[in-house]
Motif scaffolding. Sequence first.
Motif, mmCIF file in Angstrom:
data_model
loop_
_atom_site.group_PDB
_atom_site.id
_atom_site.type_symbol
_atom_site.label_atom_id
_atom_site.label_comp_id
_atom_site.label_asym_id
_atom_site.label_seq_id
_atom_site.Cartn_x
_atom_site.Cartn_y
_atom_site.Cartn_z
ATOM 1 N N GLY A 175 31.553 29.695 75.523
ATOM 2 C CA GLY A 175 30.138 29.348 75.669
ATOM 3 C C GLY A 175 29.357 29.510 74.376
ATOM 4 O O GLY A 175 28.212 29.961 74.381
ATOM 5 N N ILE A 176 29.985 29.120 73.261
ATOM 6 C CA ILE A 176 29.335 29.240 71.957
ATOM 7 C C ILE A 176 29.410 27.911 71.222
ATOM 8 O O ILE A 176 30.303 27.107 71.474
ATOM 9 C CB ILE A 176 29.984 30.340 71.081
ATOM 10 N N PRO A 177 28.512 27.671 70.287
ATOM 11 C CA PRO A 177 28.613 26.457 69.477
ATOM 12 C C PRO A 177 29.743 26.591 68.452
ATOM 13 O O PRO A 177 30.106 27.699 68.043
ATOM 14 C CB PRO A 177 27.256 26.364 68.780
ATOM 15 N N ARG A 178 30.282 25.445 68.024
ATOM 16 C CA ARG A 178 31.383 25.446 67.046
ATOM 17 C C ARG A 178 31.005 26.182 65.763
ATOM 18 O O ARG A 178 31.836 26.857 65.162
ATOM 19 C CB ARG A 178 31.799 24.014 66.711
ATOM 20 N N LYS A 179 29.754 26.058 65.345
ATOM 21 C CA LYS A 179 29.365 26.704 64.087
ATOM 22 C C LYS A 179 29.496 28.227 64.176
ATOM 23 O O LYS A 179 29.751 28.889 63.183
ATOM 24 C CB LYS A 179 27.961 26.291 63.645
ATOM 25 N N SER A 180 29.383 28.768 65.378
ATOM 26 C CA SER A 180 29.582 30.218 65.542
ATOM 27 C C SER A 180 31.033 30.600 65.264
ATOM 28 O O SER A 180 31.309 31.645 64.678
ATOM 29 C CB SER A 180 29.200 30.661 66.955
ATOM 30 N N PHE A 181 31.954 29.759 65.691
ATOM 31 C CA PHE A 181 33.371 30.000 65.424
ATOM 32 C C PHE A 181 33.607 30.060 63.915
ATOM 33 O O PHE A 181 34.300 30.952 63.413
ATOM 34 C CB PHE A 181 34.219 28.883 66.056
ATOM 35 N N TYR A 182 33.005 29.114 63.194
ATOM 36 C CA TYR A 182 33.234 29.017 61.753
ATOM 37 C C TYR A 182 32.541 30.121 60.956
ATOM 38 O O TYR A 182 32.805 30.277 59.766
ATOM 39 C CB TYR A 182 32.850 27.627 61.243
ATOM 40 N N ARG A 183 31.701 30.910 61.587
ATOM 41 C CA ARG A 183 31.148 32.094 60.911
ATOM 42 C C ARG A 183 32.235 33.130 60.664
ATOM 43 O O ARG A 183 32.118 33.956 59.770
ATOM 44 C CB ARG A 183 30.061 32.746 61.775
ATOM 45 N N TYR A 184 33.267 33.102 61.503
ATOM 46 C CA TYR A 184 34.313 34.121 61.452
ATOM 47 C C TYR A 184 35.657 33.605 60.954
ATOM 48 O O TYR A 184 36.440 34.371 60.386
ATOM 49 C CB TYR A 184 34.501 34.728 62.847
ATOM 50 N N PHE A 185 35.927 32.320 61.189
ATOM 51 C CA PHE A 185 37.246 31.766 60.893
ATOM 52 C C PHE A 185 37.107 30.415 60.205
ATOM 53 O O PHE A 185 36.238 29.629 60.559
ATOM 54 C CB PHE A 185 38.060 31.574 62.175
ATOM 55 N N SER A 186 38.006 30.128 59.280
ATOM 56 C CA SER A 186 37.982 28.820 58.622
ATOM 57 C C SER A 186 38.733 27.769 59.436
ATOM 58 O O SER A 186 38.552 26.581 59.224
ATOM 59 C CB SER A 186 38.586 28.925 57.215
ATOM 60 N N SER A 187 39.573 28.249 60.377
ATOM 61 C CA SER A 187 40.380 27.331 61.172
ATOM 62 C C SER A 187 40.934 28.073 62.389
ATOM 63 O O SER A 187 40.776 29.293 62.511
ATOM 64 C CB SER A 187 41.547 26.801 60.338
ATOM 65 N N LYS A 188 41.597 27.334 63.247
ATOM 66 C CA LYS A 188 42.266 27.956 64.392
ATOM 67 C C LYS A 188 43.354 28.907 63.912
ATOM 68 O O LYS A 188 43.548 29.987 64.482
ATOM 69 C CB LYS A 188 42.842 26.859 65.298
ATOM 70 N N ASP A 189 44.065 28.529 62.842
ATOM 71 C CA ASP A 189 45.079 29.420 62.273
ATOM 72 C C ASP A 189 44.454 30.724 61.781
ATOM 73 O O ASP A 189 45.060 31.790 61.898
ATOM 74 C CB ASP A 189 45.828 28.748 61.125
ATOM 75 N N GLY A 190 43.257 30.647 61.240
ATOM 76 C CA GLY A 190 42.557 31.863 60.814
ATOM 77 C C GLY A 190 42.316 32.795 61.986
ATOM 78 O O GLY A 190 42.473 34.018 61.870
ATOM 79 N N ALA A 191 41.944 32.230 63.127
ATOM 80 C CA ALA A 191 41.738 33.047 64.333
ATOM 81 C C ALA A 191 43.055 33.658 64.798
ATOM 82 O O ALA A 191 43.101 34.831 65.199
ATOM 83 C CB ALA A 191 41.108 32.203 65.445
#
Length: 188
Positions: A43-59
């Motif tokens: 339930g978050i916007p994509r830009k929130s994901f990119y605050r923490y990770f550069s990619s899915k592999d980063g996560a």
Amino acid sequence: MYKLCKTEQSAQRQRQLEEGLLSAMKTKRYEEITISDLCDQMGIPRKSFYRYFSSKDGALHALIDHTLLDFEQFSGILVGSSPTNIHKELRSFFEFWQQHRQFLDALERSGLSGVLVQRAISQAQNEYALPREQTRGDSRRLQSHAITFCICGIMSMVTRWHRSGYTESPAELAQIAATLLTRPLVQS
């Protein structure tokens, strides 16, 4: 890549996203999961994901690294525990991985067990490598190979044990690993 968080709140949010990835990996293979799926699930916007990770592999790397860091006693196994403590530390190590069965299941389902081993080697190399001025040439190379050898061996035991359905107890595996780590592999 993933970012190192400066505040406790950021670190908690990052871990929530990592746990969201793990949750998704319990039902889907890693390659089937998209960042949009994760963001929708959380339930978050994509830009929130990119605050923490550069990619899915980063996560994924953050999830693995943070899981490895959750086990602090691992350090004693590598840096020369006394023979009386090594069995206890190894038993704790195997108990830890038995408790993280769902994590191992998720990695195995997606064929990512090797990434766990690679990240464990990298973490150990970074943590236990002596400063350049203390080790030179052959000593540094020998130390690097020793760390890789130990991590590959012990993590391969974990993977094999997991795949076999935990047929041995943590104490039994600790005894085997302690024997392998404290005695010559080949007897004359």
